[in-house]
Motif scaffolding. Structure first.
Motif: not given
Length: 786
Positions: A460, A477-478, A482, A527-528, A530-533
């Motif tokens: 990420a 991720h939130q 970003y 978290i992952m 959120g970064v890579y939906p």
């Protein structure tokens, strides 16, 4: 019949040929029954079981590793060679990967028991043009388009000297670094360009005469048969279909009689060719009539639809042969390759390395197990676990790699070599630090199943802990967007700020290449996702195993009822690094010299030594009573048996934290930062205490609270000890179930013959064109002068 088509050439100017054949195949079989594959998709498609045959186009430029992977698939395979006799020896190296070979050159007929002659042709949907009926409708008197081979340039020079100087010519003789720039008398410059097939057909259609000259290879060797072909190249058929009238020069072995009889005049030399051209220009009605006859003959006898009828019949015969002698795949489990930044036995090891070691020991009972990681700054080490313990099988000298690698050809070649030579069916990625981000794409292209375990967040962000410049968790991720946050972070690191976009251009593809991503706790999965939906549905939670759990359980049974009297015994275990809360630990030590607890540090590092020195502290100052660097498993268990509390001060979202589970299982109460896996694994007030990251005062208050309330300490100790750890064998079994659900197929029977082809696969062949091999570099590499 459902047909796969595949252009084997890594780099070619004739990519239109497979497209033309695909167009004809769609006309015969239907669009849904034909697929033209690229290098990245062909192996997966061939192994899918959804197709009845694979027709490969080309041959000489094929990649060893891709063809080796195709040999592992049960699909019937035919090669349609487009090469000249000069390259026959190159095609011969690819032939073992195929059940039958069709050659575009008659001289190659019978070169092997499975080789027959089938010339290339033309495709009406791409190349057919309405014939021009009036001589005034033509734009050029004479056209020649072809690579500037020396024999062609010499023939053109002699030919043009015998033709009127006022002819309207269209000449294009592209050259390259292997061929000198052509010079023709009376012509100041020749264009250095390659035209698309559509543009060429338009030019031929508007030309009164199109000249065809074969090519001779000056370095073909003593045997002239290697240098000269006898069969018409596809350009003859394409020109005819476009409506161009041709005059061919026979000097380079151009034998048109079997295909066209006397329709296309064949000149014995340049003098005869010049006479034929003058004659055709002087007799436009006869020339146009002959062009019409040639075009009709081509439509009747030389289209890809007619050629494919032969190919499809050969596929039908192959299927009948296979039904009478079915292929039996062995039950041997495909080998697994663990890919990591480090391994036990190479450099100082931590939790990830211990996990891979334990996992490999479990897996080698049922399948071959290998691991690949950097050995040093210049070499990769391939380890084999066949004997239960790692053995160095091979070392690859690959050269230095930057801190920010997107691609590195030497690493990629070594990686592909390991997959092919070791029968790898599953590539299990643990870490790509110190390795190119591109490697999962190569594993996928070669037919491997790709599993990624998220030991941290390197995929990420290059800050694999997701700690920003202030050493605080960035929680990207939130964030709704970003990009600005990442830009500021990169600029604070001394980078330009745009690097994240360049890194994501490849890391997003690498993540997409994974069949499944394994998170040890729900927080890591979130978290992952959120970064890579786009890959959220492929993320699964599988609790991390605890290495040597039996030894830990034995220590738990020997632990006596903890005395909750006397000084509170507080431990810090694991490598004490900045991302493990080193700064806050030093601040806690500085503030605790007169506090009623004793500190045991197991896993001290040079970084901690330096931080203590800079703070004016020493390793034997109160409250420190033990200060030890490297340690073994028995030492850890003995220490845990004596401790009341352990500190886990990581400011980043740990993905599991093996040490946390080890301490809790022995009844040692954790005081941990409330971030990441700590939130998942510690229940405040029941199994431990959580504090805010970066707050040494909160840690000190928690210790004082436990020191003063021994009943709470005993209650939390019992709660922590009651939290079970996943048995390594159960973890291994669950992982095997994940592997099995992916249906890995490669490596079942790697005993097929070794192909003598060159490895040519690179990132560009997989459809990824990077501006730079290092993602921190700006600019575009291919725009720079060479």
């Amino acid at each position: 019949m459902r047909l796969l088509l595949y252009d084997t050439e890594m780099r070619t100017a004739n990519g239109y040929l497979p497209r033309a054949i695909a167009s004809a195949a769609e006309g015969l079989l239907g669009t849904s029954n034909v697929q033209l594959c690229d290098h990245a998709s062909v192996v997966a498609a061939a192994a899918s079981g959804a197709w009845d045959g694979l027709l490969a186009i080309g041959g000489a430029g094929a990649d060893r590793h891709l063809l080796s992977a195709l040999m592992d698939t049960p699909i019937p395979r035919i090669l349609w060679s487009t090469e000249d006799p000069y390259e026959r020896r190159l095609v011969a190296r690819a032939e073992p990967a195929f059940d039958h070979v069709f050659s575009n050159e008659r001289h190659c007929e019978g070169a092997s028991p499975r080789t027959t002659y089938l010339p290339l042709a033309a495709e009406p949907s791409l190349q057919l043009r309405p014939l021009r009926e009036q001589d005034a409708d033509y734009s050029y008197d004479l056209t020649f388009v072809g690579t500037a081979w020396p024999n062609r340039v010499a023939s053109l020079g002699r030919l043009l000297a015998q033709l009127p100087s006022d002819l309207r010519l269209h000449l294009a003789l592209p050259w390259n670094r292997h061929i000198p720039e052509p010079k023709l008398p009376g012509i100041s410059a020749l264009p250095q360009l390659r035209l698309g097939i559509g543009d060429l057909c338009d030019i031929w259609n508007r030309s009164r005469v199109v000249l065809s000259i074969g090519r001779e290879f000056s370095n073909a060797g003593a045997q002239s048969s290697e240098a000269r072909g006898s069969s018409p190249p596809p350009r003859v058929y394409e020109t005819a279909l476009a409506g161009g009238f041709q005059v061919a020069l026979a000097g380079a072995g151009m034998d048109l009689a079997p295909a066209y009889g006397e329709l296309i005049p064949l000149a014995a030399d340049e003098q005869e060719a010049a006479a034929l051209i003058r004659q055709q220009l002087a007799e436009p009605e006869q020339r146009i009539a002959r062009a019409r006859a040639i075009q009709a003959h081509t439509l009747a006898h030389h289209t890809y639809a007619q050629r494919l009828a032969v190919v499809l019949e050969r596929f039908a015969a192959l299927r009948r042969e296979r039904q009478s002698a079915p292929i039996h795949l062995s039950q041997r489990q495909p080998a697994v390759l663990h890919l990591a930044h480090n391994l036990v036995g190479l450099r100082r090891a931590g939790g990830t390395e211990a996990y891979i070691q334990q996992l490999a020991e479990l897996q080698q009972e049922r399948r071959p197990v290998f691991a690949l990681a950097p050995k040093d700054r210049m070499r990769l080490a391939l380890l084999d676990y066949a004997q239960g313990r790692p053995q160095l099988l091979r070392s690859f000298k690959v050269g230095k790699i930057s801190r920010f690698p997107a691609s590195h050809p030497a690493y990629e070649r070594a990686f592909c070599e390991v997959i092919s030579s070791c029968g790898i069916g599953v590539v299990h990625v643990h870490h790509l630090i110190g390795l190119p981000l591109s490697l999962p794409l190569f594993a996928k292209a070669l037919g491997c199943r790709v599993v990624v375990t998220l030991h941290d967040f390197h995929l990420a962000c290059h800050r694999y802990t997701l700690l920003g410049p202030e050493e605080r968790f960035c929680a990207i991720h939130q964030s709704e967007d970003y990009r600005l946050q990442c830009r500021l972070c990169l600029q604070a690191s001394g980078l330009g700020g745009e690097e994240r976009s360049r890194r994501l251009a490849l890391s997003r593809r690498s993540v997409a290449a994974a069949d499944v991503l394994l998170a040890s706790t729900p927080s890591s999965a979130a978290i992952m996702a959120g970064v890579y939906p786009e890959v959220a549905e492929r993320i699964e939670v599988l609790e991390m195993l605890t290495p040597n759990l039996q030894q830990l359980e034995a220590g738990r049974r020997r632990r006596t009822a903890a005395s909750f009297q006397g000084p509170l015994q507080v431990g810090v275990i694991g490598n004490t690094m900045p991302h493990k809360g080193l700064d806050n630990l030093v601040r806690l030590i500085a503030a605790s010299h007169d506090q009623p607890f004793q500190l045991h540090i197991l896993g001290a590092t040079p970084e901690l030594d330096q931080a203590l020195e800079e703070a004016g502290l020493s390793a034997d100052a109160a409250p420190i009573v033990r200060y030890q660097g490297a340690y073994d498993r028995p030492s850890l268990v003995r220490l845990l048996q004596r401790l009341h509390v352990t500190l886990f001060l990581s400011p980043w979202p740990e993905t599991y934290n093996i040490c946390l589970g080890e301490a809790m299982r022995l009844g040692v109460v954790p005081v941990a930062t409330a971030v990441g896996a700590h939130n998942d694994r510690v229940e405040p007030g029941r199994t431990g205490l959580l504090v805010a990251p970066g707050d040494p005062l909160a840690v000190l208050n928690a210790l004082l609270e436990l020191e003063g309330d021994r009943a709470m300490l005993a209650r939390l100790s019992a709660g922590a000890a009651a939290v079970p750890l996943l048995d390594p064998r159960e973890h291994g079994q669950r992982l095997e179930e994940i592997y099995a659900a992916l249906h890995p197929w490669r490596g079942r029977d790697p005993a097929h013959c070794e192909l003598q082809l060159d490895p040519q696969l690179d990132l560009a062949a997989l459809g990824v064109r990077l501006a730079q091999d290092r993602w921190i570099e700006a600019g575009v590499r291919w725009d720079e002068p060479t």
